[in-house]
Design a protein around this motif. Sequence first.
Motif, PDB file in Angstrom:
ATOM      1  N   ILE A  38       0.843  -1.195   0.000  1.00 15.02           N
ATOM      2  CA  ILE A  38       0.000   0.000   0.000  1.00 15.02           C
ATOM      3  C   ILE A  38       0.881   1.249   0.000  1.00 15.02           C
ATOM      4  N   ARG A  39       1.849   1.263   0.877  1.00 16.53           N
ATOM      5  CA  ARG A  39       2.758   2.402   0.994  1.00 16.53           C
ATOM      6  C   ARG A  39       3.490   2.661  -0.320  1.00 16.53           C
ATOM      7  N   ALA A  40       4.048   1.612  -0.906  1.00 13.97           N
ATOM      8  CA  ALA A  40       4.820   1.751  -2.150  1.00 13.97           C
ATOM      9  C   ALA A  40       3.939   2.220  -3.309  1.00 13.97           C
ATOM     10  N   LYS A  41       2.745   1.677  -3.423  1.00 16.36           N
ATOM     11  CA  LYS A  41       1.865   2.036  -4.534  1.00 16.36           C
ATOM     12  C   LYS A  41       1.354   3.465  -4.431  1.00 16.36           C
ATOM     13  N   LEU A  42       1.047   3.904  -3.222  1.00 18.13           N
ATOM     14  CA  LEU A  42       0.600   5.289  -3.051  1.00 18.13           C
ATOM     15  C   LEU A  42       1.744   6.262  -3.308  1.00 18.13           C
ATOM     16  N   GLU A  43       2.945   5.915  -2.876  1.00 16.50           N
ATOM     17  CA  GLU A  43       4.121   6.750  -3.164  1.00 16.50           C
ATOM     18  C   GLU A  43       4.309   6.897  -4.672  1.00 16.50           C
ATOM     19  N   GLN A  44       4.229   5.784  -5.368  1.00 18.03           N
ATOM     20  CA  GLN A  44       4.459   5.793  -6.813  1.00 18.03           C
ATOM     21  C   GLN A  44       3.353   6.541  -7.553  1.00 18.03           C
ATOM     22  N   ALA A  45       2.111   6.312  -7.187  1.00 19.33           N
ATOM     23  CA  ALA A  45       0.983   6.882  -7.928  1.00 19.33           C
ATOM     24  C   ALA A  45       0.749   8.360  -7.636  1.00 19.33           C
ATOM     25  N   LEU A  46       1.000   8.785  -6.385  1.00 13.95           N
ATOM     26  CA  LEU A  46       0.575  10.126  -5.989  1.00 13.95           C
ATOM     27  C   LEU A  46       1.701  11.052  -5.540  1.00 13.95           C
ATOM     28  N   SER A  47       2.915  10.544  -5.418  1.00 15.89           N
ATOM     29  CA  SER A  47       4.055  11.353  -4.944  1.00 15.89           C
ATOM     30  C   SER A  47       3.641  12.248  -3.778  1.00 15.89           C
ATOM     31  N   PRO A  48       3.150  11.647  -2.707  1.00 19.38           N
ATOM     32  CA  PRO A  48       2.607  12.457  -1.618  1.00 19.38           C
ATOM     33  C   PRO A  48       3.674  13.225  -0.847  1.00 19.38           C
ATOM     34  N   GLU A  49       3.267  14.384  -0.354  1.00 21.70           N
ATOM     35  CA  GLU A  49       4.114  15.146   0.562  1.00 21.70           C
ATOM     36  C   GLU A  49       4.063  14.513   1.938  1.00 21.70           C
ATOM     37  N   VAL A  50       2.906  13.964   2.284  1.00 27.54           N
ATOM     38  CA  VAL A  50       2.712  13.254   3.539  1.00 27.54           C
ATOM     39  C   VAL A  50       1.946  11.976   3.230  1.00 27.54           C
ATOM     40  N   LEU A  51       2.399  10.885   3.822  1.00 28.87           N
ATOM     41  CA  LEU A  51       1.688   9.613   3.712  1.00 28.87           C
ATOM     42  C   LEU A  51       1.721   8.968   5.085  1.00 28.87           C
ATOM     43  N   GLU A  52       0.565   8.954   5.735  1.00 30.79           N
ATOM     44  CA  GLU A  52       0.449   8.296   7.029  1.00 30.79           C
ATOM     45  C   GLU A  52      -0.471   7.110   6.856  1.00 30.79           C
ATOM     46  N   LEU A  53       0.015   5.957   7.275  1.00 36.07           N
ATOM     47  CA  LEU A  53      -0.726   4.715   7.089  1.00 36.07           C
ATOM     48  C   LEU A  53      -0.789   3.985   8.419  1.00 36.07           C
ATOM     49  N   ARG A  54      -1.992   3.597   8.800  1.00 29.85           N
ATOM     50  CA  ARG A  54      -2.174   2.874  10.055  1.00 29.85           C
ATOM     51  C   ARG A  54      -2.922   1.574   9.782  1.00 29.85           C
ATOM     52  N   ASN A  55      -2.335   0.472  10.215  1.00 28.09           N
ATOM     53  CA  ASN A  55      -3.003  -0.822  10.155  1.00 28.09           C
ATOM     54  C   ASN A  55      -3.878  -0.919  11.397  1.00 28.09           C
ATOM     55  N   GLU A  56      -5.192  -0.868  11.209  1.00 31.34           N
ATOM     56  CA  GLU A  56      -6.134  -0.908  12.323  1.00 31.34           C
ATOM     57  C   GLU A  56      -6.739  -2.293  12.513  1.00 31.34           C
ATOM     58  N   SER A  57      -6.168  -3.287  11.893  1.00 29.88           N
ATOM     59  CA  SER A  57      -6.716  -4.641  11.942  1.00 29.88           C
ATOM     60  C   SER A  57      -6.788  -5.191  13.359  1.00 29.88           C
ATOM     61  N   GLY A  58      -5.836  -4.817  14.207  1.00 31.75           N
ATOM     62  CA  GLY A  58      -5.809  -5.307  15.577  1.00 31.75           C
ATOM     63  C   GLY A  58      -7.026  -4.909  16.391  1.00 31.75           C
ATOM     64  N   GLY A  59      -7.763  -3.900  15.965  1.00 24.40           N
ATOM     65  CA  GLY A  59      -8.966  -3.463  16.666  1.00 24.40           C
ATOM     66  C   GLY A  59     -10.224  -4.135  16.161  1.00 24.40           C
ATOM     67  N   HIS A  60     -10.060  -5.156  15.332  1.00 26.43           N
ATOM     68  CA  HIS A  60     -11.212  -5.846  14.740  1.00 26.43           C
ATOM     69  C   HIS A  60     -11.140  -7.339  15.021  1.00 26.43           C
ATOM     70  N   ALA A  61     -12.215  -8.024  14.739  1.00 25.27           N
ATOM     71  CA  ALA A  61     -12.313  -9.455  15.007  1.00 25.27           C
ATOM     72  C   ALA A  61     -11.615 -10.252  13.902  1.00 25.27           C
ATOM     73  N   VAL A  62     -10.302 -10.103  13.846  1.00 28.71           N
ATOM     74  CA  VAL A  62      -9.477 -10.835  12.875  1.00 28.71           C
ATOM     75  C   VAL A  62      -8.293 -11.445  13.616  1.00 28.71           C
ATOM     76  N   PRO A  63      -7.666 -12.458  13.053  1.00 30.77           N
ATOM     77  CA  PRO A  63      -6.510 -13.077  13.728  1.00 30.77           C
ATOM     78  C   PRO A  63      -5.358 -12.079  13.919  1.00 30.77           C
ATOM     79  N   PRO A  64      -4.563 -12.267  14.964  1.00 24.46           N
ATOM     80  CA  PRO A  64      -3.393 -11.406  15.176  1.00 24.46           C
ATOM     81  C   PRO A  64      -2.482 -11.391  13.946  1.00 24.46           C
ATOM     82  N   GLY A  65      -1.942 -10.225  13.643  1.00 23.21           N
ATOM     83  CA  GLY A  65      -1.053 -10.089  12.494  1.00 23.21           C
ATOM     84  C   GLY A  65      -1.770  -9.860  11.176  1.00 23.21           C
ATOM     85  N   SER A  66      -3.101  -9.742  11.214  1.00 16.49           N
ATOM     86  CA  SER A  66      -3.873  -9.541   9.977  1.00 16.49           C
ATOM     87  C   SER A  66      -3.597  -8.165   9.378  1.00 16.49           C
ATOM     88  N   GLU A  67      -3.838  -8.062   8.089  1.00 20.41           N
ATOM     89  CA  GLU A  67      -3.714  -6.803   7.361  1.00 20.41           C
ATOM     90  C   GLU A  67      -4.983  -6.612   6.541  1.00 20.41           C
TER      91      GLU A  67
END
Length: 139
Positions: A38-67
Amino acid sequence: MPIPSGHRFQRLVSMASRVGLSRGSAGPGAVGPVEAAIRAKLEQALSPEVLELRNESGGHAVPPGSETHFRVAVVSSRFEGLSALQRFRLVHAALSEELAGSVHALAIQARTPAQWRENPQLDTSPPCLGGSKKSKNTP
């Protein structure tokens, strides 16, 4: 491993200063393959000045380590003059493979540099209520 120098080093420093840290469900500092893509594709497609990415999977009913659940703030001059819908479509186009695959939810903040300067924060998501539960007070 040699330390990069010259233009390559400046580009790496520039990228590092623009890309925010992530808090993944696999633990602090852990970055999985989906998050990295996700990080690499957004960098390539949009050349962002800021890119903040948070994996919020841990706050949901999914197995540990999910994405599966992510929140992203993308600040790019490419968004100038575009509606929110057009901005979201650019983000979705860059991440079409991930959205068709393992990513279940993607919350997007797509802002211009001027908009980000007014409010430079990544929003927070409400707590997960466990899928089919509509609210804490609903039986």
